[in-house]
Design a protein around this motif. Structure first.
Motif, PDB file in Angstrom:
ATOM      1  N   THR A 152       0.799  -1.227   0.000  1.00  0.00           N
ATOM      2  CA  THR A 152       0.000   0.000   0.000  1.00  0.00           C
ATOM      3  C   THR A 152       0.831   1.275   0.000  1.00  0.00           C
ATOM      4  O   THR A 152       0.339   2.335  -0.388  1.00  0.00           O
ATOM      5  N   LEU A 153       2.087   1.187   0.437  1.00  0.00           N
ATOM      6  CA  LEU A 153       2.885   2.396   0.613  1.00  0.00           C
ATOM      7  C   LEU A 153       4.362   2.036   0.673  1.00  0.00           C
ATOM      8  O   LEU A 153       4.735   0.965   1.139  1.00  0.00           O
ATOM      9  N   ALA A 154       5.195   2.956   0.206  1.00  0.00           N
ATOM     10  CA  ALA A 154       6.645   2.833   0.360  1.00  0.00           C
ATOM     11  C   ALA A 154       7.196   4.194   0.750  1.00  0.00           C
ATOM     12  O   ALA A 154       6.627   5.238   0.391  1.00  0.00           O
ATOM     13  N   ALA A 155       8.275   4.187   1.496  1.00  0.00           N
ATOM     14  CA  ALA A 155       8.927   5.442   1.868  1.00  0.00           C
ATOM     15  C   ALA A 155      10.435   5.269   1.745  1.00  0.00           C
ATOM     16  O   ALA A 155      10.964   4.163   1.917  1.00  0.00           O
ATOM     17  N   ILE A 156      11.108   6.378   1.465  1.00  0.00           N
ATOM     18  CA  ILE A 156      12.557   6.348   1.249  1.00  0.00           C
ATOM     19  C   ILE A 156      13.208   7.480   2.032  1.00  0.00           C
ATOM     20  O   ILE A 156      12.715   8.613   2.042  1.00  0.00           O
ATOM     21  N   ARG A 157      14.276   7.159   2.695  1.00  0.00           N
ATOM     22  CA  ARG A 157      15.164   8.162   3.304  1.00  0.00           C
ATOM     23  C   ARG A 157      16.415   8.175   2.468  1.00  0.00           C
ATOM     24  O   ARG A 157      17.055   7.137   2.259  1.00  0.00           O
ATOM     25  N   SER A 158      16.761   9.337   1.946  1.00  0.00           N
ATOM     26  CA  SER A 158      17.965   9.408   1.114  1.00  0.00           C
ATOM     27  C   SER A 158      18.955  10.409   1.682  1.00  0.00           C
ATOM     28  O   SER A 158      18.617  11.266   2.492  1.00  0.00           O
ATOM     29  N   GLN A 159      20.175  10.256   1.228  1.00  0.00           N
ATOM     30  CA  GLN A 159      21.232  11.195   1.553  1.00  0.00           C
ATOM     31  C   GLN A 159      21.779  11.742   0.232  1.00  0.00           C
ATOM     32  O   GLN A 159      21.475  11.232  -0.833  1.00  0.00           O
ATOM     33  N   GLN A 160      22.561  12.787   0.320  1.00  0.00           N
ATOM     34  CA  GLN A 160      23.170  13.354  -0.879  1.00  0.00           C
ATOM     35  C   GLN A 160      22.135  13.768  -1.925  1.00  0.00           C
ATOM     36  O   GLN A 160      22.286  13.485  -3.096  1.00  0.00           O
ATOM     37  N   LEU A 161      21.066  14.404  -1.504  1.00  0.00           N
ATOM     38  CA  LEU A 161      20.071  14.897  -2.454  1.00  0.00           C
ATOM     39  C   LEU A 161      20.594  16.146  -3.142  1.00  0.00           C
ATOM     40  O   LEU A 161      21.015  17.106  -2.494  1.00  0.00           O
ATOM     41  N   CYS A 162      20.565  16.136  -4.462  1.00  0.00           N
ATOM     42  CA  CYS A 162      21.032  17.280  -5.239  1.00  0.00           C
ATOM     43  C   CYS A 162      19.941  18.343  -5.325  1.00  0.00           C
ATOM     44  O   CYS A 162      18.759  18.070  -5.153  1.00  0.00           O
ATOM     45  N   SER A 163      20.330  19.541  -5.628  1.00  0.00           N
ATOM     46  CA  SER A 163      19.380  20.631  -5.832  1.00  0.00           C
ATOM     47  C   SER A 163      19.348  21.002  -7.305  1.00  0.00           C
ATOM     48  O   SER A 163      20.325  20.805  -8.032  1.00  0.00           O
ATOM     49  N   GLY A 164      18.190  21.512  -7.741  1.00  0.00           N
ATOM     50  CA  GLY A 164      18.069  21.929  -9.130  1.00  0.00           C
ATOM     51  C   GLY A 164      18.269  20.780 -10.089  1.00  0.00           C
ATOM     52  O   GLY A 164      17.729  19.691  -9.900  1.00  0.00           O
ATOM     53  N   THR A 165      19.079  21.018 -11.097  1.00  0.00           N
ATOM     54  CA  THR A 165      19.347  19.995 -12.109  1.00  0.00           C
ATOM     55  C   THR A 165      20.654  19.256 -11.868  1.00  0.00           C
ATOM     56  O   THR A 165      21.070  18.459 -12.705  1.00  0.00           O
ATOM     57  N   ASP A 166      21.292  19.494 -10.718  1.00  0.00           N
ATOM     58  CA  ASP A 166      22.532  18.783 -10.408  1.00  0.00           C
ATOM     59  C   ASP A 166      22.267  17.286 -10.297  1.00  0.00           C
ATOM     60  O   ASP A 166      21.198  16.855  -9.852  1.00  0.00           O
ATOM     61  N   THR A 167      23.222  16.490 -10.693  1.00  0.00           N
ATOM     62  CA  THR A 167      23.119  15.041 -10.572  1.00  0.00           C
ATOM     63  C   THR A 167      24.404  14.473  -9.988  1.00  0.00           C
ATOM     64  O   THR A 167      25.474  15.089 -10.063  1.00  0.00           O
ATOM     65  N   LEU A 168      24.266  13.297  -9.400  1.00  0.00           N
ATOM     66  CA  LEU A 168      25.419  12.565  -8.878  1.00  0.00           C
ATOM     67  C   LEU A 168      26.111  11.847 -10.029  1.00  0.00           C
ATOM     68  O   LEU A 168      25.484  11.585 -11.054  1.00  0.00           O
ATOM     69  N   PRO A 169      27.374  11.476  -9.869  1.00  0.00           N
ATOM     70  CA  PRO A 169      28.199  11.697  -8.676  1.00  0.00           C
ATOM     71  C   PRO A 169      29.006  12.992  -8.694  1.00  0.00           C
ATOM     72  O   PRO A 169      29.742  13.267  -7.758  1.00  0.00           O
ATOM     73  N   THR A 170      28.877  13.802  -9.753  1.00  0.00           N
ATOM     74  CA  THR A 170      29.750  14.965  -9.869  1.00  0.00           C
ATOM     75  C   THR A 170      29.143  16.238  -9.316  1.00  0.00           C
ATOM     76  O   THR A 170      29.842  17.220  -9.103  1.00  0.00           O
ATOM     77  N   GLY A 171      27.813  16.242  -9.077  1.00  0.00           N
ATOM     78  CA  GLY A 171      27.177  17.457  -8.602  1.00  0.00           C
ATOM     79  C   GLY A 171      27.475  17.744  -7.145  1.00  0.00           C
ATOM     80  O   GLY A 171      27.935  16.888  -6.396  1.00  0.00           O
ATOM     81  N   SER A 172      27.215  18.989  -6.745  1.00  0.00           N
ATOM     82  CA  SER A 172      27.375  19.372  -5.348  1.00  0.00           C
ATOM     83  C   SER A 172      26.062  19.047  -4.648  1.00  0.00           C
ATOM     84  O   SER A 172      25.124  19.849  -4.665  1.00  0.00           O
ATOM     85  N   CYS A 173      26.004  17.869  -4.014  1.00  0.00           N
ATOM     86  CA  CYS A 173      24.723  17.344  -3.523  1.00  0.00           C
ATOM     87  C   CYS A 173      24.827  17.038  -2.032  1.00  0.00           C
ATOM     88  O   CYS A 173      25.055  15.896  -1.631  1.00  0.00           O
ATOM     89  N   GLY A 174      24.611  18.049  -1.213  1.00  0.00           N
ATOM     90  CA  GLY A 174      24.762  17.861   0.217  1.00  0.00           C
ATOM     91  C   GLY A 174      23.461  17.781   0.968  1.00  0.00           C
ATOM     92  O   GLY A 174      23.464  17.789   2.198  1.00  0.00           O
ATOM     93  N   GLY A 175      22.315  17.719   0.274  1.00  0.00           N
ATOM     94  CA  GLY A 175      21.028  17.684   0.946  1.00  0.00           C
ATOM     95  C   GLY A 175      20.615  16.286   1.347  1.00  0.00           C
ATOM     96  O   GLY A 175      21.400  15.338   1.317  1.00  0.00           O
ATOM     97  N   SER A 176      19.336  16.156   1.740  1.00  0.00           N
ATOM     98  CA  SER A 176      18.783  14.847   2.079  1.00  0.00           C
ATOM     99  C   SER A 176      17.293  14.877   1.788  1.00  0.00           C
ATOM    100  O   SER A 176      16.720  15.928   1.502  1.00  0.00           O
ATOM    101  N   ASP A 177      16.638  13.721   1.866  1.00  0.00           N
ATOM    102  CA  ASP A 177      15.233  13.643   1.488  1.00  0.00           C
ATOM    103  C   ASP A 177      14.528  12.553   2.274  1.00  0.00           C
ATOM    104  O   ASP A 177      15.113  11.519   2.604  1.00  0.00           O
ATOM    105  N   LYS A 178      13.255  12.806   2.582  1.00  0.00           N
ATOM    106  CA  LYS A 178      12.343  11.806   3.139  1.00  0.00           C
ATOM    107  C   LYS A 178      11.074  11.895   2.314  1.00  0.00           C
ATOM    108  O   LYS A 178      10.427  12.945   2.275  1.00  0.00           O
ATOM    109  N   SER A 179      10.699  10.797   1.654  1.00  0.00           N
ATOM    110  CA  SER A 179       9.550  10.807   0.748  1.00  0.00           C
ATOM    111  C   SER A 179       8.743   9.529   0.884  1.00  0.00           C
ATOM    112  O   SER A 179       9.276   8.480   1.245  1.00  0.00           O
ATOM    113  N   TYR A 180       7.444   9.619   0.573  1.00  0.00           N
ATOM    114  CA  TYR A 180       6.618   8.418   0.486  1.00  0.00           C
ATOM    115  C   TYR A 180       5.834   8.427  -0.820  1.00  0.00           C
ATOM    116  O   TYR A 180       5.604   9.470  -1.432  1.00  0.00           O
ATOM    117  N   GLY A 181       5.436   7.224  -1.264  1.00  0.00           N
ATOM    118  CA  GLY A 181       4.700   7.111  -2.510  1.00  0.00           C
ATOM    119  C   GLY A 181       3.757   5.917  -2.493  1.00  0.00           C
ATOM    120  O   GLY A 181       3.926   4.981  -1.707  1.00  0.00           O
TER     121      GLY A 181
END
Length: 213
Positions: A152-181
């Motif tokens: 019925t539901l899934a949730a994810i805790r992530s680290q290294q969330l990028c901002s804008g159009t930045d992508t890993l592994p080369t982007g400056s991605c110091g954020g984090s995220d908690k999401s459900y779907g």
């Protein structure tokens, strides 16, 4: 006899179970990862394949929570982990939003199914800090009696969330995220057109053979 042979051939064609697919997420962080999660029930009862990838790669997952509705699990097994050693089953049948050191859903308030209010499966993915992992895949056994449609539901805790159009592994991605779907169910995989054609040819051949007898 001909009808029986045709039905046998048709039933022998594999039709795979549908998958629960997650690709739309609600976050409390102001930005979310491009998570694509699929959970597929194998033909053998109680075995599920999990695949979590981030594409475009703008975040790295640290924890995964799965709600199978108001169901209690028995003993579960974890196998076929890719990358090797990077997934562990942290908890089962828990109302806690914790997935280990630095890993939780605090403040997300994901709408877990009531009345049990439990995550049936909680996984720890990788470790704190950037691990350079875009995709996690693994198999869980011991879920007898459950179907992918029970999710019925899934949730994810992530680290290294990028901002804008930045992508890993080369982007400056110091954020984090908690999401459900919530899951969607595209439907079962049907046979390839070529296989259906082969069945038709086989049926005609059987019919001609029957006429000669």
């Amino acid at each position: 006899m001909l009808k029986k042979l045709f039905l046998t051939a048709l039933l022998a064609v594999p039709i795979t179970s549908q998958s629960a697919t997650f690709n739309t997420w609600t976050t409390n962080e102001g930005g979310t990862g491009n998570y694509i999660l699929t959970v597929t029930e194998q033909a053998t009862d109680g075995i599920f394949d999990f695949n979590l990838t981030v594409n475009p790669w703008n975040a790295e997952a640290l924890g995964l929570f799965i709600d199978f509705g108001n169901n209690d699990l028995g003993a579960t097994t974890l196998s076929n982990v890719t990358p090797s050693g990077q997934v562990s089953l942290f908890a089962t049948d828990t109302s806690s939003d914790n997935c280990g050191s630095g890993c939780n859903l605090n403040g997300l308030f994901a709408p877990v199914s009531s009345p049990d209010g439990e995550w049936e499966l909680v996984f720890r993915l990788g470790s704190q800090g950037f691990n350079n992992i875009q995709t996690f895949s693994f198999t869980v056994g011991g879920l007898a009696g459950l179907n992918d449609t029970d999710i019925t539901l899934a949730a994810i805790r992530s680290q290294q969330l990028c901002s804008g159009t930045d992508t890993l592994p080369t982007g400056s991605c110091g954020g984090s995220d908690k999401s459900y779907g919530y899951p969607t169910f595209p439907g079962p995989t049907v046979p390839e057109p070529g296989i259906l054609g082969l069945i038709g040819i086989s049926a005609l051949a059987l019919r001609k053979f029957a006429k000669k007898q």
